[in-house]
Enzyme design. Sequence first.
Site, PDB file in Angstrom:
ATOM      1  N   TYR A   1      21.958   0.999  11.648  1.00 52.94           N
ATOM      2  CA  TYR A   1      21.296   0.214  10.606  1.00 52.94           C
ATOM      3  C   TYR A   1      22.000  -1.126  10.379  1.00 52.94           C
ATOM      4  O   TYR A   1      21.652  -2.132  10.997  1.00 52.94           O
ATOM      5  CB  TYR A   1      21.133   1.015   9.291  1.00 52.94           C
ATOM      6  CG  TYR A   1      19.999   0.413   8.500  1.00 52.94           C
ATOM      7  CD1 TYR A   1      18.716   0.936   8.576  1.00 52.94           C
ATOM      8  CD2 TYR A   1      20.176  -0.755   7.758  1.00 52.94           C
ATOM      9  CE1 TYR A   1      17.648   0.321   7.926  1.00 52.94           C
ATOM     10  CE2 TYR A   1      19.132  -1.373   7.100  1.00 52.94           C
ATOM     11  CZ  TYR A   1      17.874  -0.836   7.189  1.00 52.94           C
ATOM     12  OH  TYR A   1      16.828  -1.467   6.556  1.00 52.94           O
TER      13      TYR A   1
ATOM     14  N   LEU B   1       7.228  -5.829   3.593  1.00 51.58           N
ATOM     15  CA  LEU B   1       6.643  -5.398   4.876  1.00 51.58           C
ATOM     16  C   LEU B   1       7.629  -4.554   5.663  1.00 51.58           C
ATOM     17  O   LEU B   1       8.822  -4.840   5.698  1.00 51.58           O
ATOM     18  CB  LEU B   1       6.311  -6.607   5.760  1.00 51.58           C
ATOM     19  CG  LEU B   1       5.064  -7.430   5.490  1.00 51.58           C
ATOM     20  CD1 LEU B   1       4.773  -8.316   6.697  1.00 51.58           C
ATOM     21  CD2 LEU B   1       3.872  -6.571   5.179  1.00 51.58           C
TER      22      LEU B   1
ATOM     23  N   SER C   1       0.793  -1.243   0.000  1.00 48.22           N
ATOM     24  CA  SER C   1       0.000   0.000   0.000  1.00 48.22           C
ATOM     25  C   SER C   1       0.818   1.281   0.000  1.00 48.22           C
ATOM     26  O   SER C   1       0.264   2.354  -0.291  1.00 48.22           O
ATOM     27  CB  SER C   1      -0.936  -0.004   1.207  1.00 48.22           C
ATOM     28  OG  SER C   1      -0.207  -0.270   2.392  1.00 48.22           O
ATOM     29  N   THR C   2       2.080   1.226   0.377  1.00 50.26           N
ATOM     30  CA  THR C   2       2.904   2.441   0.448  1.00 50.26           C
ATOM     31  C   THR C   2       4.338   2.089   0.028  1.00 50.26           C
ATOM     32  O   THR C   2       4.685   0.913  -0.079  1.00 50.26           O
ATOM     33  CB  THR C   2       2.941   3.026   1.891  1.00 50.26           C
ATOM     34  OG1 THR C   2       3.373   2.005   2.782  1.00 50.26           O
ATOM     35  CG2 THR C   2       1.597   3.556   2.344  1.00 50.26           C
TER      36      THR C   2
HETATM   37  P1  NAD Z   1       6.422   1.449   4.183  1.00 54.32           P
HETATM   38  O1  NAD Z   1       6.224   1.856   5.599  1.00 54.32           O
HETATM   39  O2  NAD Z   1       6.180   2.481   3.124  1.00 54.32           O
HETATM   40  O3  NAD Z   1       5.476   0.180   3.810  1.00 54.32           O
HETATM   41  C1  NAD Z   1       5.209  -0.845   4.671  1.00 54.32           C
HETATM   42  C2  NAD Z   1       4.106  -1.720   4.131  1.00 54.32           C
HETATM   43  O4  NAD Z   1       3.920  -2.819   5.042  1.00 54.32           O
HETATM   44  C3  NAD Z   1       2.728  -1.031   4.017  1.00 54.32           C
HETATM   45  O5  NAD Z   1       2.059  -1.512   2.873  1.00 54.32           O
HETATM   46  C4  NAD Z   1       1.996  -1.527   5.271  1.00 54.32           C
HETATM   47  O6  NAD Z   1       0.567  -1.523   5.167  1.00 54.32           O
HETATM   48  C5  NAD Z   1       2.536  -2.932   5.348  1.00 54.32           C
HETATM   49  N1  NAD Z   1       2.414  -3.558   6.665  1.00 54.32           N
HETATM   50  C6  NAD Z   1       2.992  -3.203   7.836  1.00 54.32           C
HETATM   51  N2  NAD Z   1       2.657  -4.089   8.815  1.00 54.32           N
HETATM   52  C7  NAD Z   1       1.842  -5.010   8.244  1.00 54.32           C
HETATM   53  C8  NAD Z   1       1.186  -6.181   8.705  1.00 54.32           C
HETATM   54  N3  NAD Z   1       1.290  -6.599   9.968  1.00 54.32           N
HETATM   55  N4  NAD Z   1       0.414  -6.867   7.826  1.00 54.32           N
HETATM   56  C9  NAD Z   1       0.275  -6.468   6.534  1.00 54.32           C
HETATM   57  N5  NAD Z   1       0.911  -5.387   6.036  1.00 54.32           N
HETATM   58  C10 NAD Z   1       1.678  -4.672   6.873  1.00 54.32           C
HETATM   59  O7  NAD Z   1       7.888   0.836   4.102  1.00 54.32           O
HETATM   60  P2  NAD Z   1       9.053   0.830   3.017  1.00 54.32           P
HETATM   61  O8  NAD Z   1      10.059   1.851   3.404  1.00 54.32           O
HETATM   62  O9  NAD Z   1       8.513   0.805   1.640  1.00 54.32           O
HETATM   63  O10 NAD Z   1       9.730  -0.574   3.373  1.00 54.32           O
HETATM   64  C11 NAD Z   1       9.469  -1.770   2.668  1.00 54.32           C
HETATM   65  C12 NAD Z   1      10.732  -2.608   2.656  1.00 54.32           C
HETATM   66  O11 NAD Z   1      11.771  -1.897   1.953  1.00 54.32           O
HETATM   67  C13 NAD Z   1      11.296  -2.907   4.060  1.00 54.32           C
HETATM   68  O12 NAD Z   1      11.821  -4.207   4.073  1.00 54.32           O
HETATM   69  C14 NAD Z   1      12.441  -1.894   4.179  1.00 54.32           C
HETATM   70  O13 NAD Z   1      13.446  -2.297   5.074  1.00 54.32           O
HETATM   71  C15 NAD Z   1      12.940  -1.882   2.740  1.00 54.32           C
HETATM   72  N6  NAD Z   1      13.775  -0.724   2.375  1.00 54.32           N
HETATM   73  C16 NAD Z   1      13.353   0.542   2.629  1.00 54.32           C
HETATM   74  C17 NAD Z   1      14.193   1.616   2.300  1.00 54.32           C
HETATM   75  C18 NAD Z   1      13.772   3.037   2.569  1.00 54.32           C
HETATM   76  O14 NAD Z   1      14.621   3.939   2.486  1.00 54.32           O
HETATM   77  N7  NAD Z   1      12.517   3.284   2.864  1.00 54.32           N
HETATM   78  C19 NAD Z   1      15.440   1.379   1.701  1.00 54.32           C
HETATM   79  C20 NAD Z   1      15.828   0.071   1.415  1.00 54.32           C
HETATM   80  C21 NAD Z   1      14.982  -0.987   1.766  1.00 54.32           C
END
Ligand code: NAD
Length: 395
Positions: A235, A139, A50-51
């Site tokens: 991190y 997630l 979703s995000t």
């Molecule tokens: P985000 O917060 O935008 O998205 C999280 C998603 O997880 C949402 O869709 C939310 O609804 C869902 N979610 C959370 N808890 C849940 C549950 N219990 N059941 C079902 N859905 C659930 O996060 P993001 O930054 O896009 O992170 C996603 C992945 O990418 C993670 O593994 C993160 O470590 C990785 N990542 C992020 C970055 C960054 O800079 N944001 C960089 C590299 C990797």
Amino acid sequence: MIIVPKTRGFICTTAHPDGCAAHVQEQIDYVRSSPRSAYLPKNVLVIGASTGYGLASRIVPAFSAGASTLGVFFEKPPTERKTASAGWYNSAAFEAAAVADGLYARSINGDAFSVEIKQRAISEISASMGPIDCVVYSLASPRRTDPQTGEVYRSCLKPIGESYRQKNINTDKAEVDEVVIEPASEEDIDATVKVMGGEDWELWMDALLEAGLLADGATSVAYSYIGPELTWPIYRDGTIGRAKNHLEQSCARIRGKLESKGGRAFVSVNKAVVTQASSAIPVVPLYISILFKKMKEEGLHEDCIEQIQRMFTNHLHGDAHLDASGRIRIDDLEMREDIQTHVAGAWEQITTGNLRELSDFDGYQKNFLKLFGFGLAGVDYGTECDPMRSVDLVE
Ligand code: NAD
């Protein structure tokens, strides 16, 4: 109602449905105007859809490859008096655009860690989609209830071994200050691995395999981050880094399980972007603000959608171009030596006084508000807006 942002630190308790729709549309437009991905999955399951990175991972296959997508997420629906969470509105907008293109797009709103939600996904895939050929696990969650024991684990962002003192930004006051974070206990480390490690990803893959709902040659990918040394104590070498190590170990196991069917599993190391998850990490928002300034100046700036479009186009088709540890690297531009040397220099010098000269903090803040649908061109924020939007939920 007139919907305005209500923010405190990294929390925004309101979201604008039309703004979120405009944000989703921007991403769809980007994909439509990009060369078609060489990797063309037909049936995609996105967990965390979703995000942030998960939403982008749903948009790219749908609008580049015409894929059917089932999205799993945990979002708050609206009421007549309160807005939904941003991910709800994003999903409503995504589905409307996908359905207008004649694509299957349904969603499951609930706890992805639970047995019940996995079963709901399995039933829907079996009834309406057929075997899945791409599973994205994206997630980011603060807690997880173990589906076997019922025990609740809370993830944390802490260093390991010794305390960590580093520059930080108070985003409400636009002030550079300092943060000191005490080291994690063994319990903190174990809990963070339970929540953000790969156990649940493997459970999803096992469930699909057991149900016979993974297509031959299926690909699965989950996301990680490495980043610069200055963030390593919080991190890469901290509690979340341990969880990401576990994710890589799970990836190897999942790969072993898929190989006999010609399937593949990857961890993709993505760049730092502004999302609800990353804005909660101490130190990272200041680092991102400096990074964005330099990457924008160099014409290298990317957000989730550009990153995921590049991953689908360059890495998930054919030869995946892996690093020495077997990971996909789409953080290559962030980690370029000239970029990192510049960021390290600016990091030493940055203070409240030169914040806007050395960083793109204003860009960071705009990006943060955009996550909740605020500050989008063409949206009239001064007029009454109905907060009710529906998502086609699998119940
Ligand atoms: P985000 O917060 O935008 O998205 C999280 C998603 O997880 C949402 O869709 C939310 O609804 C869902 N979610 C959370 N808890 C849940 C549950 N219990 N059941 C079902 N859905 C659930 O996060 P993001 O930054 O896009 O992170 C996603 C992945 O990418 C993670 O593994 C993160 O470590 C990785 N990542 C992020 C970055 C960054 O800079 N944001 C960089 C590299 C990797």
